[in-house]
Scaffold this motif. Structure first.
Motif, short mmCIF file in Angstrom:
data_model
loop_
_atom_site.label_atom_id
_atom_site.label_comp_id
_atom_site.label_asym_id
_atom_site.label_seq_id
_atom_site.Cartn_x
_atom_site.Cartn_y
_atom_site.Cartn_z
N LYS A 191 -1.08 -1.26 -9.79
CA LYS A 191 -0.08 -1.54 -10.81
C LYS A 191 0.72 -2.76 -10.37
CE LYS A 191 4.28 0.40 -12.63
NZ LYS A 191 4.01 0.16 -14.07
N VAL A 192 1.09 -3.63 -11.30
CA VAL A 192 1.96 -4.76 -10.99
C VAL A 192 3.41 -4.31 -11.10
CG1 VAL A 192 2.71 -7.07 -11.66
CG2 VAL A 192 0.29 -6.47 -11.79
N HIS A 193 4.19 -4.58 -10.06
CA HIS A 193 5.60 -4.23 -10.06
C HIS A 193 6.44 -5.49 -9.88
CE1 HIS A 193 9.41 -2.35 -9.25
NE2 HIS A 193 9.48 -2.91 -8.05
N ASP A 194 7.48 -5.63 -10.70
CA ASP A 194 8.39 -6.77 -10.58
C ASP A 194 9.50 -6.42 -9.60
OD1 ASP A 194 7.34 -8.80 -12.40
OD2 ASP A 194 7.71 -7.32 -13.97
N TYR A 195 9.33 -6.86 -8.38
CA TYR A 195 10.29 -6.58 -7.31
C TYR A 195 11.63 -7.27 -7.61
CZ TYR A 195 12.34 -7.02 -2.60
OH TYR A 195 13.17 -7.00 -1.51
N LYS A 196 12.71 -6.47 -7.61
CA LYS A 196 14.06 -6.97 -7.87
C LYS A 196 14.12 -7.85 -9.11
CE LYS A 196 16.01 -6.52 -3.26
NZ LYS A 196 16.83 -7.13 -2.21
N LYS B 208 0.84 -1.20 0.00
CA LYS B 208 0.00 0.00 0.00
C LYS B 208 0.88 1.24 0.00
CE LYS B 208 -3.45 2.28 2.96
NZ LYS B 208 -4.27 2.10 4.19
N VAL B 209 0.72 2.06 -1.03
CA VAL B 209 1.45 3.32 -1.14
C VAL B 209 0.46 4.48 -1.03
CG1 VAL B 209 2.84 4.81 -2.63
CG2 VAL B 209 3.32 2.35 -2.51
N LEU B 210 0.67 5.36 -0.05
CA LEU B 210 -0.18 6.53 0.11
C LEU B 210 0.29 7.64 -0.84
CD1 LEU B 210 -0.42 6.74 4.02
CD2 LEU B 210 -2.07 5.71 2.44
N VAL B 211 -0.66 8.32 -1.46
CA VAL B 211 -0.35 9.45 -2.33
C VAL B 211 -0.98 10.69 -1.69
CG1 VAL B 211 -0.46 10.40 -4.66
CG2 VAL B 211 -0.38 7.92 -4.33
N LEU B 212 -0.13 11.58 -1.18
CA LEU B 212 -0.61 12.71 -0.38
C LEU B 212 -0.20 14.05 -0.99
CD1 LEU B 212 0.40 11.39 3.18
CD2 LEU B 212 -1.75 11.01 1.95
N GLY B 213 -1.02 15.05 -0.78
CA GLY B 213 -0.72 16.40 -1.27
C GLY B 213 -2.00 17.21 -1.34
N ASP B 214 -1.85 18.52 -1.51
CA ASP B 214 -3.00 19.42 -1.55
C ASP B 214 -3.93 19.11 -2.71
OD1 ASP B 214 -1.89 20.65 0.62
OD2 ASP B 214 -1.32 22.50 -0.42
N SER B 215 -5.16 19.57 -2.59
CA SER B 215 -6.12 19.45 -3.69
C SER B 215 -5.61 20.22 -4.90
CB SER B 215 -7.48 20.02 -3.27
OG SER B 215 -8.11 19.19 -2.33
N ASP C 93 -1.52 0.72 7.99
CA ASP C 93 -0.88 -0.40 7.27
C ASP C 93 -0.36 -0.02 5.90
OD1 ASP C 93 -1.62 -2.07 9.43
OD2 ASP C 93 -3.59 -2.42 8.54
N PHE C 94 0.35 1.10 5.81
CA PHE C 94 0.94 1.50 4.54
C PHE C 94 2.41 1.09 4.49
CE2 PHE C 94 1.82 5.01 7.38
CZ PHE C 94 3.09 5.41 7.03
N HIS C 95 2.97 1.06 3.26
CA HIS C 95 4.35 0.60 3.07
C HIS C 95 5.22 1.63 2.35
CE1 HIS C 95 1.69 -3.03 3.10
NE2 HIS C 95 2.54 -3.37 4.04
N ILE D 3 1.11 -3.06 -6.50
CA ILE D 3 1.27 -1.78 -5.82
C ILE D 3 -0.10 -1.11 -5.80
CG2 ILE D 3 2.45 0.45 -5.76
CD1 ILE D 3 4.41 -1.77 -5.44
N GLU D 4 -0.66 -0.93 -4.62
CA GLU D 4 -1.95 -0.25 -4.47
C GLU D 4 -1.69 1.23 -4.15
OE1 GLU D 4 -4.36 -2.02 -1.50
OE2 GLU D 4 -4.46 -3.98 -2.48
N PHE D 5 -2.13 2.11 -5.04
CA PHE D 5 -1.99 3.54 -4.81
C PHE D 5 -3.25 4.06 -4.15
CE2 PHE D 5 0.72 2.49 -8.37
CZ PHE D 5 1.88 3.19 -8.11
N HIS D 6 -3.11 4.54 -2.94
CA HIS D 6 -4.24 5.10 -2.21
C HIS D 6 -4.14 6.62 -2.30
CE1 HIS D 6 -5.67 1.39 0.07
NE2 HIS D 6 -4.71 0.97 -0.72
N ASP D 7 -4.86 7.16 -3.28
CA ASP D 7 -4.87 8.60 -3.56
C ASP D 7 -5.85 9.25 -2.58
OD1 ASP D 7 -5.15 11.14 -4.60
OD2 ASP D 7 -6.07 10.49 -6.48
N ILE D 8 -5.31 10.00 -1.62
CA ILE D 8 -6.12 10.58 -0.55
C ILE D 8 -6.57 11.99 -0.95
CG2 ILE D 8 -6.24 11.09 1.91
CD1 ILE D 8 -5.60 8.16 1.27
N GLY D 9 -7.87 12.25 -0.85
CA GLY D 9 -8.41 13.57 -1.17
C GLY D 9 -7.75 14.65 -0.32
N GLY D 10 -7.41 15.78 -0.95
CA GLY D 10 -6.65 16.82 -0.26
C GLY D 10 -7.46 17.93 0.35
#
Length: 221
Positions: free
Chosen positions: A45-50, A7-14, A82-84, A61-68
């Motif tokens: 998105k599917v990512h090939d680790y190493k 889980k990848v958080l995507v943070l930033g202003d609106s 539980d983010f990574h 890779i789950e992108f959790h786009d959080i409303g700003g």
């Protein structure tokens, strides 16, 4: 084949372009009709680790786009579990959005919705623990002088790499480009966190089971 997810958080202003950025990363296409995110939006998105090594393993890779929106600042904490990894997004044509990234980190790590003076330094163990990537969007809207400023003081404080790009260019993350390589390195760090936490949880669970077995054995004696 079943893939583990990180889980990848995507943070930033609106309005900084988080949704357009996530769409570009996941689909290699320009978002034709982006809209304001209310609450949360998730893309995968599917990512090939190493990739190319003996440790190669595909991950989701789950992108959790959080409303700003500031209106939802007090309720966003429910999405921070539980983010990574964290992608912090700012608008290169809006300096305030870069300054506000400190507040976003404060909201994430100190659990305060209005933390404008969060201390970003090597002593903050929560910051050191997680992979962080800073991305400045709307490169097409800034002058040539700003285009050569690659790393902000804020990104340097976080020990994070910073990318500057335009989400109106579908080739920004094309295979082999510097942006694609930097993004892949960031993604490789996120599964490492997942693997470490999974191993830790396994150890804790195994220890708990062993303790219960010893307690049961003692009772039967």
């Amino acid at each position: 084949m079943t893939y583990d997810s990180v889980k990848v958080l995507v943070l930033g202003d609106s309005g900084v372009g988080k949704s357009s950025l996530v769409h570009l990363i996941c689909h290699q296409k320009i978002h034709s009709s982006p809209s304001w995110t209310i609450g949360i939006s998730i893309d995968v998105k599917v990512h090939d680790y190493k990739e190319g090594t003996k440790d190669h393993k595909p991950f989701f890779i789950e992108f959790h786009d959080i409303g700003g929106s500031c209106q939802h600042a007090t309720s966003r904490s429910i999405f921070y579990k539980d983010f990574h990894g964290v992608i912090l997004v700012h608008d290169l044509s809006n300096k305030k959005s870069l300054n506000n990234l400190r507040r976003w980190l404060g909201e994430l790590f100190s659990k305060e919705s209005h933390c404008d003076h969060f201390d970003v330094d090597a002593e903050n163990m929560d910051i050191c623990r997680w992979p962080i990537l800073v991305i400045g969007t709307k490169l097409d809207l800034v002058d040539d002088i700003c285009r050569f400023k690659r790393t902000s003081h804020f990104a340097a404080e976080c020990g994070a790499e910073e990318l500057h790009l335009s989400c109106t260019n579908s080739r920004q993350f094309a295979p082999g480009t510097s942006h694609a390589v930097a993004l892949s390195k960031f993604f490789d760090r996120s599964p490492q966190i997942f693997i470490v936490l999974t191993q830790y949880n396994y150890i804790i669970t195994s220890s708990f089971i062993q303790i219960k077995e010893l307690q049961n054995a003692a009772k039967s004696c």
